[in-house]
Design a protein around this motif. Structure first.
Motif, PDB file in Angstrom:
ATOM      1  N   ALA A  47      34.850 -29.692  44.588  1.00 50.74           N
ATOM      2  CA  ALA A  47      35.442 -28.766  45.118  1.00 50.74           C
ATOM      3  C   ALA A  47      36.179 -28.495  45.037  1.00 50.74           C
ATOM      4  CB  ALA A  47      37.030 -30.408  46.140  1.00 50.74           C
ATOM      5  N   VAL A  48      35.147 -27.238  45.092  1.00 53.96           N
ATOM      6  CA  VAL A  48      35.051 -25.870  44.109  1.00 53.96           C
ATOM      7  C   VAL A  48      33.615 -25.539  45.218  1.00 53.96           C
ATOM      8  CG1 VAL A  48      36.120 -25.946  42.402  1.00 53.96           C
ATOM      9  CG2 VAL A  48      33.626 -25.853  42.732  1.00 53.96           C
ATOM     10  N   CYS A  49      33.498 -24.575  45.273  1.00 54.40           N
ATOM     11  CA  CYS A  49      33.167 -22.909  46.456  1.00 54.40           C
ATOM     12  C   CYS A  49      31.720 -23.112  45.608  1.00 54.40           C
ATOM     13  CB  CYS A  49      34.226 -21.733  46.124  1.00 54.40           C
ATOM     14  SG  CYS A  49      35.120 -21.835  46.718  1.00 54.40           S
ATOM     15  N   SER A  50      31.674 -23.397  44.332  1.00 53.22           N
ATOM     16  CA  SER A  50      30.449 -23.508  43.572  1.00 53.22           C
ATOM     17  C   SER A  50      29.494 -24.397  44.640  1.00 53.22           C
ATOM     18  CB  SER A  50      30.132 -22.513  42.260  1.00 53.22           C
ATOM     19  OG  SER A  50      31.224 -23.914  41.896  1.00 53.22           O
ATOM     20  N   ASP A  51      30.116 -25.091  44.530  1.00 50.97           N
ATOM     21  CA  ASP A  51      29.505 -26.920  45.329  1.00 50.97           C
ATOM     22  C   ASP A  51      28.949 -26.356  46.739  1.00 50.97           C
ATOM     23  OD1 ASP A  51      28.930 -29.324  46.492  1.00 50.97           O
ATOM     24  OD2 ASP A  51      29.739 -30.240  45.130  1.00 50.97           O
ATOM     25  N   THR A  52      28.084 -26.362  47.532  1.00 40.63           N
ATOM     26  CA  THR A  52      27.298 -25.911  48.742  1.00 40.63           C
ATOM     27  C   THR A  52      27.755 -26.928  49.644  1.00 40.63           C
ATOM     28  OG1 THR A  52      25.133 -25.305  47.240  1.00 40.63           O
ATOM     29  CG2 THR A  52      25.641 -25.640  49.641  1.00 40.63           C
ATOM     30  N   GLN A  53      28.111 -27.766  48.920  1.00 39.50           N
ATOM     31  CA  GLN A  53      28.127 -29.301  50.320  1.00 39.50           C
ATOM     32  C   GLN A  53      30.467 -29.507  50.278  1.00 39.50           C
ATOM     33  OE1 GLN A  53      26.065 -32.051  47.998  1.00 39.50           O
ATOM     34  NE2 GLN A  53      25.305 -32.874  49.353  1.00 39.50           N
ATOM     35  N   TYR A  54      30.215 -29.145  49.397  1.00 42.83           N
ATOM     36  CA  TYR A  54      32.174 -28.384  49.582  1.00 42.83           C
ATOM     37  C   TYR A  54      32.450 -26.792  50.561  1.00 42.83           C
ATOM     38  CZ  TYR A  54      36.650 -27.908  48.638  1.00 42.83           C
ATOM     39  OH  TYR A  54      37.957 -27.142  49.041  1.00 42.83           O
ATOM     40  N   GLU A  55      31.844 -26.488  49.977  1.00 42.36           N
ATOM     41  CA  GLU A  55      31.739 -25.431  50.834  1.00 42.36           C
ATOM     42  C   GLU A  55      31.203 -25.323  52.078  1.00 42.36           C
ATOM     43  OE1 GLU A  55      33.299 -22.180  51.423  1.00 42.36           O
ATOM     44  OE2 GLU A  55      33.849 -22.756  49.815  1.00 42.36           O
ATOM     45  N   GLU A  56      30.786 -25.878  52.227  1.00 49.73           N
ATOM     46  CA  GLU A  56      30.325 -26.134  54.168  1.00 49.73           C
ATOM     47  C   GLU A  56      31.115 -27.244  54.877  1.00 49.73           C
ATOM     48  OE1 GLU A  56      26.065 -28.461  54.391  1.00 49.73           O
ATOM     49  OE2 GLU A  56      25.443 -26.479  53.847  1.00 49.73           O
ATOM     50  N   PHE A  57      32.199 -27.873  53.613  1.00 49.43           N
ATOM     51  CA  PHE A  57      32.967 -28.512  54.623  1.00 49.43           C
ATOM     52  C   PHE A  57      34.111 -28.128  54.618  1.00 49.43           C
ATOM     53  CE2 PHE A  57      36.654 -31.016  53.576  1.00 49.43           C
ATOM     54  CZ  PHE A  57      37.048 -32.176  54.546  1.00 49.43           C
ATOM     55  N   ALA A  58      34.416 -27.332  53.513  1.00 49.80           N
ATOM     56  CA  ALA A  58      35.852 -26.389  53.481  1.00 49.80           C
ATOM     57  C   ALA A  58      35.675 -25.099  54.781  1.00 49.80           C
ATOM     58  CB  ALA A  58      35.808 -25.869  52.812  1.00 49.80           C
ATOM     59  N   SER A  59      34.542 -24.545  54.873  1.00 46.93           N
ATOM     60  CA  SER A  59      33.988 -23.755  55.692  1.00 46.93           C
ATOM     61  C   SER A  59      34.176 -24.759  57.478  1.00 46.93           C
ATOM     62  CB  SER A  59      32.568 -23.255  55.607  1.00 46.93           C
ATOM     63  OG  SER A  59      32.556 -22.478  54.721  1.00 46.93           O
ATOM     64  N   TRP A  60      33.553 -25.117  57.499  1.00 47.58           N
ATOM     65  CA  TRP A  60      33.499 -26.731  58.772  1.00 47.58           C
ATOM     66  C   TRP A  60      35.618 -26.695  59.102  1.00 47.58           C
ATOM     67  CZ3 TRP A  60      34.804 -31.779  58.489  1.00 47.58           C
ATOM     68  CH2 TRP A  60      35.119 -32.486  60.245  1.00 47.58           C
ATOM     69  N   GLN A  61      36.299 -26.903  57.720  1.00 46.20           N
ATOM     70  CA  GLN A  61      37.792 -27.161  58.302  1.00 46.20           C
ATOM     71  C   GLN A  61      38.596 -25.751  58.536  1.00 46.20           C
ATOM     72  OE1 GLN A  61      39.766 -29.621  57.987  1.00 46.20           O
ATOM     73  NE2 GLN A  61      39.728 -30.988  56.270  1.00 46.20           N
ATOM     74  N   ARG A  62      38.294 -24.895  58.356  1.00 45.86           N
ATOM     75  CA  ARG A  62      38.080 -23.890  58.564  1.00 45.86           C
ATOM     76  C   ARG A  62      38.671 -23.492  60.470  1.00 45.86           C
ATOM     77  NH1 ARG A  62      37.605 -22.321  52.658  1.00 45.86           N
ATOM     78  NH2 ARG A  62      35.218 -21.046  53.494  1.00 45.86           N
TER      79      ARG A  62
END
Length: 304
Positions: A234-249
């Motif tokens: 769960a770090v920004c450099s992980d593309t799949q996590y970053e996509e999820f985090a963007s959706w969350q926001r």
């Protein structure tokens, strides 16, 4: 004195008493070893039968060369304190040492662990997923009510007593500590770890909080629903996590990441609460209990 201080004092007294009364003996004089159930850096778990009573149990052996006695006593006493809950592995009042190991006894899980049940890239049937969710939510809620945090929620630590998961039990309290205990970064890529834990620098610490368990619970539910993890770390450099985090926001169901599209809007609402990026706003594990009567996965249309 706070509740945490009181509980810590009680635990310390239990550890002191156990240490005072713990005997040294030869394991094979008292137990018939049936087979190995598991092994790791800590030591081994053996299925054994007590030679006098005939009772079958799991013996957890922890190597003295890599385990401080205090750590052994803490895991044993915490396990003993929590084992009254139906969905937490029962620990017996049996603790002893040999020349090489510290050992304590627990009930044996007859059907393996949750990892052994999971079919990769497929997941489990929804009724089984919800049985797991309900029992784990109740176990975690009980642990948190004692001001403790499990810290190691994962498929391997969910033990089964039948293949349909009518009875499962949470195990392995080697990392369990009281809330506000300061933890350091954990090594390796850990898909169950929350973003605040993954972003810790080497010299930083984080106060232990139940929100860490809630996050791991959300990841585990995703995993048993799909047969894979949503991301590696769960770090920004992980593309799949970053996509999820963007959706969350965005706080809506537009542009849902592809791996989450199998879930209904109700299930997505549940996941958003468990996997809220801000730990202060993250929902508790017991939040899952509100979603057991609604569908989690979308129906697959069959073309005839």
């Amino acid at each position: 004195m706070s509740e945490i201080d009181e509980n810590e004092e009680i635990l310390q007294k239990m550890m002191n008493m156990t240490s005072k009364n713990m005997k040294q003996m030869k394991m094979k004089e008292h137990y018939k070893i049936i087979k190995e159930l598991g092994s790791g850096s800590y030591g081994d778990v053996l299925l054994a039968e007590h030679k006098i009573t005939g009772k079958t149990m799991a013996l957890k052996l922890m190597k003295k060369t890599s385990t401080r006695k205090e750590r052994f006593l803490m895991e044993y006493c915490i396990s003993l304190c929590l084992s009254s809950h139906l969905n937490i592995i029962k620990t017996y009042t049996v603790a002893f040492e040999t020349n090489r190991y510290f050992i304590f006894a627990q009930e044996a899980a007859v059907a393996g662990d949750l990892y052994s049940l999971l079919e990769p890239r497929v997941g489990l049937p929804e009724p089984i997923i919800k049985r797991v969710a309900k029992q784990l939510a109740e176990a975690l809620d009980f642990i948190h009510s004692k001001a403790l945090v499990h810290r190691d929620l994962k498929l391997d630590n969910i033990l089964l007593f039948d293949k349909e998961c009518h009875l499962i039990k949470l195990a392995d309290f080697g990392l369990t500590r009281f809330m506000d205990f300061l933890i350091s970064p954990m090594s390796g890529t850990l898909p169950y770890s929350s973003p605040e834990l993954c972003s810790l620098e080497d010299s930083e610490t984080l106060p232990l909080d139940p929100s860490l368990d809630a996050w791991a619970f959300g990841i585990l539910l995703f995993c048993i629903s799909t047969g894979y993890f949503p991301w590696n770390t769960a770090v920004c450099s992980d593309t799949q996590y970053e996509e999820f985090a963007s959706w969350q926001r965005k706080e809506n169901f537009i542009d849902i990441p592809s791996s989450w599209k199998i879930f209904t809007s109700q299930a997505l609402d549940m996941f958003q609460k468990l996997l809220t990026i801000n730990p202060d706003k993250r929902g508790p594990a017991a939040e899952v209990l509100k979603y057991l009567t609604v569908p989690w996965r979308k129906a697959v249309l069959k073309i005839t």
